[in-house]
Design an enzyme around this catalytic site. Sequence first.
Site, PDB file in Angstrom:
ATOM      1  N   PRO A  30      16.614   1.825   0.211  1.00  0.00           N
ATOM      2  CA  PRO A  30      15.720   1.029  -0.632  1.00  0.00           C
ATOM      3  C   PRO A  30      16.352  -0.283  -1.093  1.00  0.00           C
ATOM      4  CG  PRO A  30      16.401   3.022  -1.782  1.00  0.00           C
ATOM      5  CD  PRO A  30      16.911   3.119  -0.378  1.00  0.00           C
TER       6      PRO A  30
ATOM      7  N   GLU B 250      21.982  10.386  -3.633  1.00  0.00           N
ATOM      8  CA  GLU B 250      22.069   9.155  -4.427  1.00  0.00           C
ATOM      9  C   GLU B 250      22.365   7.937  -3.553  1.00  0.00           C
ATOM     10  OE1 GLU B 250      21.472   8.736  -7.816  1.00  0.00           O
ATOM     11  OE2 GLU B 250      20.696  10.754  -7.525  1.00  0.00           O
TER      12      GLU B 250
ATOM     13  N   ARG C 135       6.008   1.094  19.923  1.00  0.00           N
ATOM     14  CA  ARG C 135       4.648   0.695  20.303  1.00  0.00           C
ATOM     15  C   ARG C 135       4.609  -0.712  20.888  1.00  0.00           C
ATOM     16  NH1 ARG C 135       1.456  -2.166  17.349  1.00  0.00           N
ATOM     17  NH2 ARG C 135      -0.386  -0.900  17.763  1.00  0.00           N
TER      18      ARG C 135
ATOM     19  N   ASP D 269      -3.024  -7.247  16.919  1.00  0.00           N
ATOM     20  CA  ASP D 269      -2.684  -6.386  15.787  1.00  0.00           C
ATOM     21  C   ASP D 269      -2.528  -7.181  14.500  1.00  0.00           C
ATOM     22  OD1 ASP D 269      -2.658  -3.972  17.047  1.00  0.00           O
ATOM     23  OD2 ASP D 269      -0.485  -3.873  17.294  1.00  0.00           O
TER      24      ASP D 269
END
Length: 191
Positions: free
Chosen positions: A88, A115, A153, A169
């Site tokens: 993150p 963590e 993809r 797309d």
Amino acid sequence: MIKIHVFTIFPEMFDLPLALGILGRAQKAGLVHIDVHDLRAFSEDPHKSVDDAPFGGGPGMVMKAQPFFDGVESLNLPSNAPTILMSPQGKTFTQEDAERLANEPVITLLCGRYEGVDERIAEYLASEVISIGDFVLSGGEFPCLTVIDAVVRLLPGALGHGQEAIQDDSYSSGLIQYPQFTRPAEFRSWT
């Protein structure tokens, strides 16, 4: 063909997602080869542990550097091959990143847990740190699958309806795609 390596403590989490849909077909067609490595196989600890308490204290556990370094180094990859830590704290993954990675011959993805990981992994092993958004998950496995899907993809031949659909797309052209409808023209009095 692109080769993708994944390092995780939960390799079984990848079995079904990698076997189905576009990812499964692309592997069967020889467009991509995905190796999922059990990080515990590289642990020097007699109990095969891959985590330890944070140095200096604090709650939770942190993943050790040694299994990640030994695992990635065992592959003998080219020095310029992307090694990506899913975290993150990383830069948010974009369609542009997917397009760039789809042109690489080999990609290595590192899945953290708990963590997080020993910071030396981000500093000295990973060539980049990627996040899939401003939220926290239990680990890097689902973000890793997201990156794999977005990259695979884009490979020529991966989509059943051809590569022309990729240019149309959302995000490939910089715009969100327009609303789509199917038949019948009227459903529950909505047209």
